[in-house]
Design a protein around this motif. Sequence first.
Motif, PDB file in Angstrom:
ATOM      1  N   CYS A 102     -28.661  -5.717  21.712  1.00 35.23           N
ATOM      2  CA  CYS A 102     -29.463  -4.862  21.643  1.00 35.23           C
ATOM      3  C   CYS A 102     -30.175  -4.852  22.941  1.00 35.23           C
ATOM      4  O   CYS A 102     -31.092  -5.782  23.144  1.00 35.23           O
ATOM      5  N   ALA A 103     -30.232  -3.963  24.052  1.00 38.52           N
ATOM      6  CA  ALA A 103     -30.767  -4.026  25.095  1.00 38.52           C
ATOM      7  C   ALA A 103     -32.401  -3.795  24.991  1.00 38.52           C
ATOM      8  O   ALA A 103     -33.301  -4.176  25.747  1.00 38.52           O
ATOM      9  N   GLU A 104     -32.834  -3.263  23.766  1.00 39.48           N
ATOM     10  CA  GLU A 104     -34.425  -2.825  23.538  1.00 39.48           C
ATOM     11  C   GLU A 104     -35.070  -3.856  22.788  1.00 39.48           C
ATOM     12  O   GLU A 104     -35.776  -4.558  23.173  1.00 39.48           O
ATOM     13  N   CYS A 105     -34.420  -4.667  21.694  1.00 37.73           N
ATOM     14  CA  CYS A 105     -34.806  -5.289  20.767  1.00 37.73           C
ATOM     15  C   CYS A 105     -34.434  -6.833  20.839  1.00 37.73           C
ATOM     16  O   CYS A 105     -34.881  -7.709  20.265  1.00 37.73           O
ATOM     17  N   GLY A 106     -33.193  -6.598  21.374  1.00 36.15           N
ATOM     18  CA  GLY A 106     -32.524  -8.287  21.138  1.00 36.15           C
ATOM     19  C   GLY A 106     -31.407  -8.515  20.069  1.00 36.15           C
ATOM     20  O   GLY A 106     -31.310  -9.436  19.906  1.00 36.15           O
ATOM     21  N   VAL A 107     -31.617  -7.578  19.263  1.00 38.25           N
ATOM     22  CA  VAL A 107     -31.023  -7.862  17.815  1.00 38.25           C
ATOM     23  C   VAL A 107     -29.372  -7.912  18.121  1.00 38.25           C
ATOM     24  O   VAL A 107     -29.055  -6.847  18.967  1.00 38.25           O
ATOM     25  N   PHE A 108     -28.576  -8.553  17.439  1.00 38.67           N
ATOM     26  CA  PHE A 108     -27.062  -8.610  17.569  1.00 38.67           C
ATOM     27  C   PHE A 108     -26.534  -7.726  16.646  1.00 38.67           C
ATOM     28  O   PHE A 108     -26.972  -7.607  15.502  1.00 38.67           O
ATOM     29  N   THR A 109     -25.488  -6.721  16.970  1.00 38.92           N
ATOM     30  CA  THR A 109     -25.121  -5.736  16.266  1.00 38.92           C
ATOM     31  C   THR A 109     -23.373  -5.871  16.323  1.00 38.92           C
ATOM     32  O   THR A 109     -23.023  -6.110  17.473  1.00 38.92           O
ATOM     33  N   ALA A 110     -22.935  -5.432  15.384  1.00 42.15           N
ATOM     34  CA  ALA A 110     -21.457  -5.495  15.450  1.00 42.15           C
ATOM     35  C   ALA A 110     -21.122  -4.590  16.509  1.00 42.15           C
ATOM     36  O   ALA A 110     -21.587  -3.393  16.729  1.00 42.15           O
ATOM     37  N   LYS A 111     -19.970  -5.051  17.424  1.00 41.40           N
ATOM     38  CA  LYS A 111     -19.585  -4.034  18.734  1.00 41.40           C
ATOM     39  C   LYS A 111     -19.208  -2.802  18.351  1.00 41.40           C
ATOM     40  O   LYS A 111     -19.500  -1.848  19.029  1.00 41.40           O
ATOM     41  N   ASN A 112     -18.526  -2.848  17.066  1.00 41.48           N
ATOM     42  CA  ASN A 112     -17.949  -1.312  16.713  1.00 41.48           C
ATOM     43  C   ASN A 112     -18.954  -0.246  16.231  1.00 41.48           C
ATOM     44  O   ASN A 112     -18.706   0.926  15.913  1.00 41.48           O
ATOM     45  N   LYS A 113     -20.086  -0.904  16.004  1.00 40.88           N
ATOM     46  CA  LYS A 113     -21.187  -0.005  15.447  1.00 40.88           C
ATOM     47  C   LYS A 113     -22.351   0.250  16.218  1.00 40.88           C
ATOM     48  O   LYS A 113     -23.243   0.947  15.983  1.00 40.88           O
ATOM     49  N   ALA A 114     -22.298  -0.496  17.573  1.00 42.73           N
ATOM     50  CA  ALA A 114     -23.428  -0.332  18.537  1.00 42.73           C
ATOM     51  C   ALA A 114     -23.328   1.059  19.127  1.00 42.73           C
ATOM     52  O   ALA A 114     -22.279   1.566  19.519  1.00 42.73           O
ATOM     53  N   VAL A 115     -24.489   1.341  19.693  1.00 41.48           N
ATOM     54  CA  VAL A 115     -24.560   2.702  20.267  1.00 41.48           C
ATOM     55  C   VAL A 115     -24.709   2.424  22.004  1.00 41.48           C
ATOM     56  O   VAL A 115     -25.354   1.332  22.319  1.00 41.48           O
ATOM     57  N   LYS A 116     -23.772   2.915  22.745  1.00 45.73           N
ATOM     58  CA  LYS A 116     -23.647   2.784  24.071  1.00 45.73           C
ATOM     59  C   LYS A 116     -24.413   3.619  24.864  1.00 45.73           C
ATOM     60  O   LYS A 116     -24.092   5.045  24.590  1.00 45.73           O
ATOM     61  N   ARG A 117     -25.192   3.479  25.745  1.00 45.25           N
ATOM     62  CA  ARG A 117     -25.721   4.727  26.569  1.00 45.25           C
ATOM     63  C   ARG A 117     -26.197   3.905  28.109  1.00 45.25           C
ATOM     64  O   ARG A 117     -26.671   2.684  27.931  1.00 45.25           O
ATOM     65  N   ASP A 118     -26.022   4.653  29.048  1.00 46.27           N
ATOM     66  CA  ASP A 118     -26.545   4.041  30.469  1.00 46.27           C
ATOM     67  C   ASP A 118     -25.873   2.691  30.850  1.00 46.27           C
ATOM     68  O   ASP A 118     -26.396   1.796  31.281  1.00 46.27           O
ATOM     69  N   GLY A 119     -24.571   2.409  30.242  1.00 48.27           N
ATOM     70  CA  GLY A 119     -23.866   1.227  30.315  1.00 48.27           C
ATOM     71  C   GLY A 119     -24.496  -0.178  29.523  1.00 48.27           C
ATOM     72  O   GLY A 119     -24.215  -1.174  29.916  1.00 48.27           O
ATOM     73  N   HIS A 120     -25.486   0.214  28.644  1.00 48.02           N
ATOM     74  CA  HIS A 120     -25.939  -0.781  27.486  1.00 48.02           C
ATOM     75  C   HIS A 120     -25.465  -0.668  26.427  1.00 48.02           C
ATOM     76  O   HIS A 120     -25.358   0.287  25.670  1.00 48.02           O
ATOM     77  N   SER A 121     -25.786  -1.696  25.441  1.00 46.30           N
ATOM     78  CA  SER A 121     -25.490  -1.536  24.166  1.00 46.30           C
ATOM     79  C   SER A 121     -26.775  -1.504  23.396  1.00 46.30           C
ATOM     80  O   SER A 121     -27.761  -2.454  23.724  1.00 46.30           O
TER      81      SER A 121
END
Length: 83
Positions: free
Chosen positions: A44-63
């Motif tokens: 996560c670009a905001e908090c640094g937590v790792f999230t499953a790629k298929n459940k991550a939110v994509k916005r502005d080229g970041h996860s």
Amino acid sequence: MSKLLFWIVIILGIVGYVVYKRRARSTARLPGVKPLDTLETVRCAECGVFTAKNKAVKRDGHSFCSWEHAQKWHDRHSSSDHS
């Protein structure tokens, strides 16, 4: 007597080893047993937590791990772009 006991222990050890190896070999060849897939994660670009790629939110080229973090990151970074 101690020699007899020694040989009994040796023979039981060999028999146990052979049985163990046969069981290990037969379970390795079971049909339908597949290795576990690894889970791809993104940070996560905001908090640094790792999230499953298929459940991550994509916005502005970041996860991101959630829509809230995507919005928070976007608000913080888009306001500095306009200055």
